[in-house]
Write a protein that holds these residues in place. Structure first.
Motif, PDB file in Angstrom:
ATOM      1  N   SER A  26       0.848  -1.194   0.000  1.00  0.00           N
ATOM      2  CA  SER A  26       0.000   0.000   0.000  1.00  0.00           C
ATOM      3  C   SER A  26       0.882   1.241   0.000  1.00  0.00           C
ATOM      4  CB  SER A  26      -0.902   0.009   1.236  1.00  0.00           C
ATOM      5  OG  SER A  26      -1.746  -1.120   1.232  1.00  0.00           O
ATOM      6  N   TRP A  27       0.483   2.219  -0.815  1.00  0.00           N
ATOM      7  CA  TRP A  27       1.257   3.442  -1.001  1.00  0.00           C
ATOM      8  C   TRP A  27       0.485   4.625  -0.434  1.00  0.00           C
ATOM      9  CZ3 TRP A  27       6.124   3.302  -3.225  1.00  0.00           C
ATOM     10  CH2 TRP A  27       6.496   2.083  -3.797  1.00  0.00           C
ATOM     11  N   TYR A  28       1.240   5.520   0.219  1.00  0.00           N
ATOM     12  CA  TYR A  28       0.662   6.690   0.870  1.00  0.00           C
ATOM     13  C   TYR A  28       1.515   7.910   0.550  1.00  0.00           C
ATOM     14  CZ  TYR A  28      -1.935   3.258   3.528  1.00  0.00           C
ATOM     15  OH  TYR A  28      -2.775   2.225   3.865  1.00  0.00           O
ATOM     16  N   GLY A  29       0.871   9.071   0.487  1.00  0.00           N
ATOM     17  CA  GLY A  29       1.592  10.306   0.220  1.00  0.00           C
ATOM     18  C   GLY A  29       1.539  11.260   1.395  1.00  0.00           C
ATOM     19  N   THR A  30       2.611  12.026   1.556  1.00  0.00           N
ATOM     20  CA  THR A  30       2.671  13.113   2.534  1.00  0.00           C
ATOM     21  C   THR A  30       3.199  14.334   1.793  1.00  0.00           C
ATOM     22  OG1 THR A  30       3.072  11.592   4.368  1.00  0.00           O
ATOM     23  CG2 THR A  30       3.663  13.903   4.727  1.00  0.00           C
ATOM     24  N   PRO A  31       2.436  15.443   1.816  1.00  0.00           N
ATOM     25  CA  PRO A  31       2.834  16.607   1.025  1.00  0.00           C
ATOM     26  C   PRO A  31       3.819  17.527   1.728  1.00  0.00           C
ATOM     27  CG  PRO A  31       0.766  17.072   2.097  1.00  0.00           C
ATOM     28  CD  PRO A  31       1.142  15.637   2.455  1.00  0.00           C
ATOM     29  N   GLN A  32       4.509  18.282   0.908  1.00  0.00           N
ATOM     30  CA  GLN A  32       5.299  19.397   1.416  1.00  0.00           C
ATOM     31  C   GLN A  32       4.365  20.260   2.265  1.00  0.00           C
ATOM     32  OE1 GLN A  32       6.901  21.841  -1.689  1.00  0.00           O
ATOM     33  NE2 GLN A  32       7.568  23.426  -0.291  1.00  0.00           N
ATOM     34  N   GLY A  33       4.856  20.738   3.380  1.00  0.00           N
ATOM     35  CA  GLY A  33       4.042  21.574   4.260  1.00  0.00           C
ATOM     36  C   GLY A  33       3.340  20.818   5.368  1.00  0.00           C
ATOM     37  N   ALA A  34       3.308  19.479   5.278  1.00  0.00           N
ATOM     38  CA  ALA A  34       2.679  18.684   6.344  1.00  0.00           C
ATOM     39  C   ALA A  34       3.489  18.836   7.631  1.00  0.00           C
ATOM     40  CB  ALA A  34       2.608  17.216   5.941  1.00  0.00           C
ATOM     41  N   ARG A  35       2.823  18.649   8.730  1.00  0.00           N
ATOM     42  CA  ARG A  35       3.494  18.706  10.026  1.00  0.00           C
ATOM     43  C   ARG A  35       3.885  17.284  10.430  1.00  0.00           C
ATOM     44  NH1 ARG A  35       2.884  23.243  13.064  1.00  0.00           N
ATOM     45  NH2 ARG A  35       2.511  22.097  15.007  1.00  0.00           N
ATOM     46  N   ILE A  36       5.185  17.093  10.641  1.00  0.00           N
ATOM     47  CA  ILE A  36       5.692  15.807  11.096  1.00  0.00           C
ATOM     48  C   ILE A  36       6.312  16.017  12.469  1.00  0.00           C
ATOM     49  CG2 ILE A  36       6.027  14.941   8.756  1.00  0.00           C
ATOM     50  CD1 ILE A  36       9.027  15.386   9.138  1.00  0.00           C
ATOM     51  N   GLN A  37       6.254  14.989  13.287  1.00  0.00           N
ATOM     52  CA  GLN A  37       6.696  15.168  14.664  1.00  0.00           C
ATOM     53  C   GLN A  37       7.396  13.921  15.164  1.00  0.00           C
ATOM     54  OE1 GLN A  37       3.396  16.324  17.112  1.00  0.00           O
ATOM     55  NE2 GLN A  37       4.685  16.965  18.813  1.00  0.00           N
ATOM     56  N   ARG A  38       8.477  14.142  15.923  1.00  0.00           N
ATOM     57  CA  ARG A  38       9.178  13.034  16.579  1.00  0.00           C
ATOM     58  C   ARG A  38       8.804  13.063  18.055  1.00  0.00           C
ATOM     59  NH1 ARG A  38      15.437  12.406  15.842  1.00  0.00           N
ATOM     60  NH2 ARG A  38      15.343  14.505  16.666  1.00  0.00           N
ATOM     61  N   GLY A  39       8.153  12.003  18.494  1.00  0.00           N
ATOM     62  CA  GLY A  39       7.734  11.922  19.891  1.00  0.00           C
ATOM     63  C   GLY A  39       6.859  13.099  20.265  1.00  0.00           C
ATOM     64  N   HIS A  40       7.256  13.787  21.337  1.00  0.00           N
ATOM     65  CA  HIS A  40       6.504  14.948  21.803  1.00  0.00           C
ATOM     66  C   HIS A  40       7.273  16.243  21.544  1.00  0.00           C
ATOM     67  CE1 HIS A  40       3.448  12.391  23.520  1.00  0.00           C
ATOM     68  NE2 HIS A  40       4.414  11.645  24.039  1.00  0.00           N
ATOM     69  N   GLU A  41       8.290  16.168  20.691  1.00  0.00           N
ATOM     70  CA  GLU A  41       9.036  17.367  20.322  1.00  0.00           C
ATOM     71  C   GLU A  41       8.135  18.276  19.496  1.00  0.00           C
ATOM     72  OE1 GLU A  41      12.521  16.106  18.176  1.00  0.00           O
ATOM     73  OE2 GLU A  41      13.272  14.930  19.875  1.00  0.00           O
ATOM     74  N   PRO A  42       8.512  19.548  19.352  1.00  0.00           N
ATOM     75  CA  PRO A  42       7.713  20.430  18.486  1.00  0.00           C
ATOM     76  C   PRO A  42       7.646  19.875  17.058  1.00  0.00           C
ATOM     77  CG  PRO A  42       9.263  21.706  19.804  1.00  0.00           C
ATOM     78  CD  PRO A  42       9.610  20.252  20.015  1.00  0.00           C
ATOM     79  N   ALA A  43       6.499  20.053  16.428  1.00  0.00           N
ATOM     80  CA  ALA A  43       6.314  19.575  15.054  1.00  0.00           C
ATOM     81  C   ALA A  43       7.219  20.348  14.102  1.00  0.00           C
ATOM     82  CB  ALA A  43       4.860  19.719  14.635  1.00  0.00           C
ATOM     83  N   GLN A  44       7.594  19.690  13.018  1.00  0.00           N
ATOM     84  CA  GLN A  44       8.376  20.303  11.955  1.00  0.00           C
ATOM     85  C   GLN A  44       7.507  20.382  10.706  1.00  0.00           C
ATOM     86  OE1 GLN A  44      11.856  17.873  11.282  1.00  0.00           O
ATOM     87  NE2 GLN A  44      12.086  17.461  13.459  1.00  0.00           N
ATOM     88  N   VAL A  45       7.809  21.340   9.859  1.00  0.00           N
ATOM     89  CA  VAL A  45       7.096  21.447   8.590  1.00  0.00           C
ATOM     90  C   VAL A  45       7.886  20.664   7.546  1.00  0.00           C
ATOM     91  CG1 VAL A  45       6.294  23.009   6.785  1.00  0.00           C
ATOM     92  CG2 VAL A  45       6.108  23.679   9.199  1.00  0.00           C
TER      93      VAL A  45
END
Length: 166
Positions: A26-45
């Protein structure tokens, strides 16, 4: 997509949009500008589009990247076999990563972390063996240019980038 570490500690998590399935999974997309986060650290764009393959079978999750200035075009997390429950995809990150640089070099990353976490978190012997076996297999396949890590992954990535999905 939600990765945890052994024992359930939250690791990387980010939104994905279903793109389709094929013989590889199964294939999934994540766009530029999405918020990604490691653990409970602040999200990154997220700086660029990427597509994620959840394999039909295997101990990994693969990400194909569009950003021409990012040195890694293929990033494979060795993990427990991912599970899909409704809209949630989960896997336990087992530290090892198979990376392909834009110049074609294939590298195995985080072997030191894998060794340390075997002791720290008490990975069961079958998990250690499965993770190492999968990393070895994927290193060989990516180095040989096997699918879905070349044309197939790039085609899904190109379709997603061209779709303008945001």
């Amino acid at each position: 997509m939600r990765f945890t570490k052994w024992g359930g500690k939250l690791h990387w998590h980010f939104p994905v949009t279903p793109l389709g399935t094929d013989e590889w999974g199964s294939w999934y997309g994540t766009p530029q500008g999405a918020r990604i986060q490691r653990g409970h650290e602040p999200a990154q764009v997220q700086e660029h589009d990427f597509v994620t393959l959840i394999p039909a079978e295997g101990w990994y999750v693969a990400a194909f990247n569009t950003h021409a200035n990012w040195r890694i075009d293929l990033y494979i997390d060795i993990s427990t076999p991912p599970t899909i429950t409704g809209d949630l995809i989960e896997a336990v990150d087992l530290d090892l990563d198979v990376l392909r640089a834009r110049d074609g070099r294939v590298m195995l990353d985080d072997e030191d972390e894998f060794a340390a976490h075997q002791v720290r978190y008490g990975y069961p012997p079958h998990v250690i063996t499965a993770a190492q076996t999968e990393a070895d297999r994927l290193m060989a396949e990516v180095t040989a240019g096997a699918e879905p890590f070349t044309a197939v992954g790039r085609a899904w990535l190109a379709r997603y980038a061209a779709s303008g999905a945001r």
